[in-house]
Design an enzyme around this catalytic site. Structure first.
Site, PDB file in Angstrom:
ATOM      1  N   HIS A   1       0.821  -1.214   0.000  1.00 57.49           N
ATOM      2  CA  HIS A   1       0.000   0.000   0.000  1.00 57.49           C
ATOM      3  C   HIS A   1       0.849   1.256   0.000  1.00 57.49           C
ATOM      4  CE1 HIS A   1      -4.148  -1.616   1.401  1.00 57.49           C
ATOM      5  NE2 HIS A   1      -4.073  -1.486   0.109  1.00 57.49           N
TER       6      HIS A   1
ATOM      7  N   ARG B   1      -9.899  -7.109 -20.591  1.00 61.88           N
ATOM      8  CA  ARG B   1      -9.461  -8.436 -20.166  1.00 61.88           C
ATOM      9  C   ARG B   1     -10.610  -9.102 -19.417  1.00 61.88           C
ATOM     10  NH1 ARG B   1      -4.513  -8.586 -16.116  1.00 61.88           N
ATOM     11  NH2 ARG B   1      -6.135  -7.953 -14.641  1.00 61.88           N
TER      12      ARG B   1
ATOM     13  N   GLU C   1       1.223 -14.330 -21.063  1.00 62.01           N
ATOM     14  CA  GLU C   1       1.781 -14.220 -19.717  1.00 62.01           C
ATOM     15  C   GLU C   1       2.531 -15.469 -19.307  1.00 62.01           C
ATOM     16  OE1 GLU C   1      -1.370 -12.129 -17.030  1.00 62.01           O
ATOM     17  OE2 GLU C   1      -2.432 -13.403 -18.457  1.00 62.01           O
TER      18      GLU C   1
ATOM     19  N   ASN D   1       4.734  -8.409 -16.662  1.00 62.77           N
ATOM     20  CA  ASN D   1       4.911  -8.643 -15.221  1.00 62.77           C
ATOM     21  C   ASN D   1       4.876 -10.137 -14.908  1.00 62.77           C
ATOM     22  OD1 ASN D   1       4.851  -5.887 -15.117  1.00 62.77           O
ATOM     23  ND2 ASN D   1       2.867  -5.735 -14.129  1.00 62.77           N
ATOM     24  N   ASP D   2       3.798 -10.811 -15.330  1.00 68.84           N
ATOM     25  CA  ASP D   2       3.694 -12.250 -15.090  1.00 68.84           C
ATOM     26  C   ASP D   2       4.657 -13.035 -15.965  1.00 68.84           C
ATOM     27  OD1 ASP D   2       1.986 -12.612 -12.952  1.00 68.84           O
ATOM     28  OD2 ASP D   2       0.192 -12.454 -14.174  1.00 68.84           O
TER      29      ASP D   2
ATOM     30  N   ARG E   1       7.627 -11.483  -8.325  1.00 74.52           N
ATOM     31  CA  ARG E   1       7.945 -10.054  -8.447  1.00 74.52           C
ATOM     32  C   ARG E   1       7.623  -9.267  -7.184  1.00 74.52           C
ATOM     33  NH1 ARG E   1       2.894  -7.716 -10.650  1.00 74.52           N
ATOM     34  NH2 ARG E   1       1.489  -9.409 -11.176  1.00 74.52           N
TER      35      ARG E   1
ATOM     36  N   CYS F   1       1.473  -4.738 -22.211  1.00 71.50           N
ATOM     37  CA  CYS F   1       0.693  -4.028 -21.194  1.00 71.50           C
ATOM     38  C   CYS F   1       1.303  -4.130 -19.801  1.00 71.50           C
ATOM     39  CB  CYS F   1      -0.747  -4.538 -21.165  1.00 71.50           C
ATOM     40  SG  CYS F   1      -0.895  -6.289 -20.775  1.00 71.50           S
TER      41      CYS F   1
END
Length: 997
Positions: free
Chosen positions: A593, A736, A840, A863-864, A874, A911
């Protein structure tokens, strides 16, 4: 407590599946006045955490702590399903024992039911029972556990005859609360029975409140007119409980098995209890106190059983286990049902024994058990009240204690995790959490401490409400509101109250509850949830500050870089962005956060920099690079000058980029690359357009599903998606489809617990298990779009088979909508629909050539893709910095994807975070990527970066990157290329990130 009447049992129920069975169970509780209709969501949420299947065809569904508000009164409903119900974990259930509990009563019920599991054929009898009484007979009425403990055992009694022993034993039972005066009177006329070896038994059911067994031994063997007496046992039986006392008799008979009756006089109370429990007189024994907050419930019990089995494999002996007081005797520590059946509670002493002639092996096996229990059996544990620090000591020390850690040297660079883009130079201020001084114990009484804690929590809530009211942005207000909700969590207060009853002060009890909950959260497999432990501690410290009247630390009035171990959202909310130039934390990940809020405030930030940054002296100058994840400590003049030049260049670049944000992203030689937005909410689509987005490249539609207590209906989804399409005004929207499961569960879509949720049931593979949900979403997207451009994208596709399964649904829904439109309007609709998949998973990239002919586009989720390719989470505290999407292995997968797509006329977007990485933009364009989808804030800068390129240069960057061995080498090589370009063409904005600052 489990208290069943025949009215609580519903026979011959039928259910289509386990969800239907849960609905019927919830309805039964509601009809019986035990719960409100909202309790069903609690039952589903509990199954999402872990299956409540117990064994022998029995499941014990119960709610979560969050659902306790829906419980009106504690109660149980039993539903019989003669045909059985396939449970979500693959087991078959014939009986649901459904529990509505306002605290932890279900643990008592679990203990009672574990006894049922030992009976052969019980599942068949439960399934075929035709009368409620048959079910009652199998389950039994839950009663107070039969007593046999230190309070009912008396050793070395100076008796002169048998009658004195009888009265002494009866008196022990009365003192223990098991019997009344009527039982004592009955004993005066009772005739004891000789069992052998000088052991005698006397029993009665007169005036018995609770079954119990008292055992009294004389100082030495008594020779009487009745015979020799080594021990006298007095049994109190409850007539209505049938054979409930039988285990007590079995434990008494244990004394006869080894022929050691003559050795009973002279034994200590502990030794006699050990013998009664079935523990061998020659066994090695250890004692350890159980510290788990909720005792030996399922999760820690499984850990204990595994430790016992490991001991058996390593040392050839499986330890036995008993409770030092109470319990049903010695059980195998390797039997889960037996261990659960002990019902061990926090603070009780566990006694492990190992009977083997090899003393060394016995000691080693027992040491393993002690270590496992002391380590918490997979849970965070706190010491008992009497083990806490003495009065006047501080339980919560400053978080910045770094006496054993050296500060980084001058002009050194500390690697970290990039959390919020930008660069800052300023002196640092190390925010060390305050020291809360308080007494661990209180003599004022539990009621007084409860009142103090209630006042402290209320004051903390008022503080948070004030912060919510002046929070910058809805995201920050939402997180702070969540903190306010945490303070109202009854589970935390109940846990604290238990410590208060043990004599702890309000401060010690509160922090014990907070820290236990935070540690448990840190151990979760779900990375996002684990990182929220910082929120719990943030909430906890706020209350401690109120209770101890300790002010929170005050930041300097001058510009500075804030350095701290971790930072909670309420700390971020108090930040003065005119003074805080940057943020550095020792802990945390890019999804914490604190990182999210730093990004929302536009503060350059790095996280996970390690404990050494906490040893930096206040006032030391730092350079924070929030794009590369680096901190320069006490930089040299030359390094500082380069950083200042980079910051100035960035500010100029940002200003210029903003002015030209609406222009397309064209390279210098006229090659167009679409730059679009990643959105987590349809409400932000208008802001993305204002920042220059040419469309939306990723709409995370799960926000619609997470915002509702049940799956949103067609109309709700149409409205939500329509908002984004309206704001885009004809620009394309890539939506998505639902991407939940694994690390992103839905409360109303319970899933079995998975050891590795990132490799489990999630994305398209989960959606295909509920095709009706996917079908409704596809129908909503196509309906909302009408003739506007809509792109449907399936997440986590591993191969062509999954794409085809999903596409069947899309084609069917589209045909139905087109037919309905034509029937109404006389002509088919004009649709602009494309279907694609996210790349991914490495297998999808490796087989892209077989997928490409059947899609319109690919979108690479770097990212994935990076974490799966490099096998690095990650969000990992120490490894996440190495999860670099510019690794040549990832780049080669992107290259394969682009080549396959272009060969079949499909386009490719990226993306993930790599799309906005300044060094990566040229490489991606050079690889042939057609679209870059980035956060709205990054759109102007990414467009500007594309305009600085020409296609030939970009292709050379891609070629150089692909031949490097590591991501570090890729970045170094790209820096060198840019250096040469600057030398040839003069200073350009590409110099912004040449130096490692």
């Amino acid at each position: 407590m489990l208290s069943l009447d025949r009215e609580d049992i519903l026979l011959a129920a039928h259910a289509t599946d386990w969800r239907d069975a849960l609905q019927q169970a919830a309805d039964a509780l509601v009809a019986g006045g035990r719960a409100t209709v909202a309790y069903r969501e609690g039952l589903l949420a509990r199954e999402a955490q872990s299956s409540t299947y117990l064994g022998q065809g029995i499941a014990i569904p119960h709610g979560t702590p969050d659902s306790r508000d829906a419980v009106l009164s504690t109660g149980v409903r039993v539903l019989q399903f003669p045909d059985g119900v396939e449970w979500h974990d693959g087991n078959r259930v014939f009986l649901l024992v459904t529990i509505a509990a306002q605290s932890d009563e279900h643990l008592d019920i679990l203990r009672a039911l574990t006894r049922v599991l030992d009976r052969d054929g019980v599942s068949e009898r439960l399934a075929t029972a035709s009368e409620p009484e048959q079910i009652l007979a199998e389950l039994g009425q839950e009663v107070k556990p039969a007593r046999l403990d230190a309070d009912t055992v008396l050793t070395g009694f100076p008796a002169r005859d048998r009658d004195e022993l009888v009265l002494a034993a009866a008196a022990r039972l009365r003192q223990a609360g098991c019997v009344g005066d009527g039982f004592i009177s009955a004993m005066l006329s009772a005739e004891p029975r000789a069992l052998g070896q000088g052991i005698w038994l006397v029993q009665s059911d007169q005036d018995v409140l609770q079954a119990g067994l008292a055992v009294v031994t004389p100082e030495k063997s008594l020779e009487t007119r009745h015979g020799r007496i080594n021990a006298l046992a007095c049994l109190a039986r409850v007539p209505s409980q049938g054979q409930h006392h039988r285990p007590l008799l079995e434990r008494l008979l244990i004394l006869l098995e080894d022929g050691g009756g003559d050795r009973l006089p002279g034994l200590s109370t502990a030794a006699l209890l050990a013998r009664l429990s079935g523990e061998s007189a020659t066994a090695q024994v250890v004692r350890v106190t159980l510290l788990n907050a909720h005792g030996l419930h399922a999760r820690p019990a499984k850990q204990l059983v595994q430790a016992a089995r490991d001991a058996g494999e390593r040392h050839g002996v499986i330890p036995s286990l008993r409770l030092e007081e109470g319990g049903d005797g010695v059980v195998s520590a390797a039997s889960l049902t037996k261990v659960l059946g002990l019902g061990a509670r926090r603070g009780q002493a566990l006694v492990f024994s190992a009977a083997t002639e090899d003393q060394a092996k016995a000691e080693a096996a027992l040491a393993m058990m002690v270590a496992a229990v002391q380590a918490g059996l997979g849970e965070a544990v706190e010491p008992l009240a009497d083990q806490r620090p003495t009065a006047g000591t501080s339980v919560i020390e400053s978080a910045g204690q770094t006496s054993d850690v050296e500060a980084p040297t001058a002009d050194s660079v500390v690697p970290a995790v990039a959390a919020s883009p930008g660069m800052a130079i300023a002196p640092c201020w190390v925010m060390r959490l305050p020291r809360f001084d308080y007494s661990a114990r209180s003599d004022a009484g539990a009621d007084n401490e409860v009142a103090r804690l209630e006042v402290g929590i209320q004051e903390a809530r008022l503080q948070l409400q004030a912060l919510v009211n002046r929070a910058e942005g809805a995201e920050m207000a939402e997180i702070l509101s969540m903190h306010e909700e945490m303070l109202g969590d009854p589970e935390l207060f109940v846990a604290a109250r238990e410590s208060l009853e043990e004599g702890s002060s309000a401060e010690a009890a509160w922090w014990s509850a907070i820290d236990s909950a935070a540690r448990a959260q840190e151990n979760l497999a779900d990375r996002l949830l684990a990182e929220r432990a910082a929120d719990l501690r943030d909430v906890g410290r706020r209350v401690l500050g109120v209770l101890t009247e300790t002010p929170l630390p005050s930041a300097p009035e001058t510009p500075h870089v804030l350095v701290t171990e971790d930072i909670g959202p309420s700390d971020v909310a108090r930040l003065d962005t005119t003074r805080v130039r940057g943020l550095v934390t020792a802990l945390g990940g890019a999804t914490s956060h604190s990182a999210i809020l730093a990004r929302s405030l536009g503060i350059p930030a790095v996280v996970g920099a390690g404990q050494s940054v906490l040893a930096i002296a206040d006032g030391t100058e730092l350079i924070v690079d929030g794009e590369r994840g680096r901190v320069s400590v006490a930089p040299s003049a030359s390094r500082r000058a380069r950083a200042e030049e980079a910051i100035a260049g960035r500010e100029q670049r940002q200003a210029a980029a903003w002015e030209s944000r609406m222009a397309p992203a064209m390279t210098r030689d006229g090659h167009h690359v679409e730059v679009v937005a990643n959105l987590g909410n349809t409400a932000h689509a208008g802001d993305a357009v204002e920042r220059g987005a040419e469309g939306v490249g990723l709409l995370r539609t799960e926000f619609v599903f997470m915002a509702h207590p049940q799956a949103p209906d067609l109309a709700t989804q149409i409205t939500q998606y329509g908002e984004a399409l309206d704001a885009l005004d004809g620009r394309p929207l890539v939506a998505r489809t639902l991407d939940v499961g694994g690390d992103k569960p839905l409360s109303y879509w319970p899933l079995p617990r998975e050891d590795n949720p990132f490799l489990g049931l999630r994305g398209i593979r989960l959606a295909l298990t509920r095709p009706e949900v996917l079908e409704t979403q596809v129908r909503a997207l196509l309906t909302a779009a009408g003739s506007r451009p809509i792109r449907l994208m399936f997440p986590m596709v591993k191969d062509l088979a999954e794409l085809r399964a999903a596409r069947v649904i899309v084609d069917r829904v589209r045909d139905e909508l087109d037919a309905a439109h034509e029937a109404e309007h006389g002509q088919p609709p004009q649709r602009d629909v494309q279907v694609g998949v996210m790349i991914e998973i490495p297998s999808a990239a490796l087989t892209a050539a077989s997928i490409a002919p059947e899609v319109d586009f690919f979108s690479v989720g770097t990212n994935d893709l990076t974490q799966y390719t490099l096998a690095i989470d990650r969000g990992h505290a120490t490894l996440s910095a190495q999860a670099d999407g510019l690794h040549p292995a990832v780049l080669r997968l992107i290259e394969m994807t682009v080549n396959a797509a272009h060969a079949h006329g499909a386009w490719v977007g990226v993306c993930g975070e790599l799309a906005s990485d300044d060094q990566a933009v040229g490489v991606l364009v050079g690889l042939g990527v057609d679209e870059l989808s980035v956060s709205s804030r990054q759109i102007p800068l990414v467009k500007a970066r594309v305009r600085e390129l020409d296609l030939a240069t970009a292709r050379e960057q891609a070629r150089v990157a692909l031949i490097q061995p590591t991501s570090e080498d890729v970045r170094s090589a790209l820096d060198t290329l840019l250096d040469h370009a600057d030398t040839a063409q003069g200073t350009s904005l590409d110099t912004l990130n040449q130096e490692s600052v």
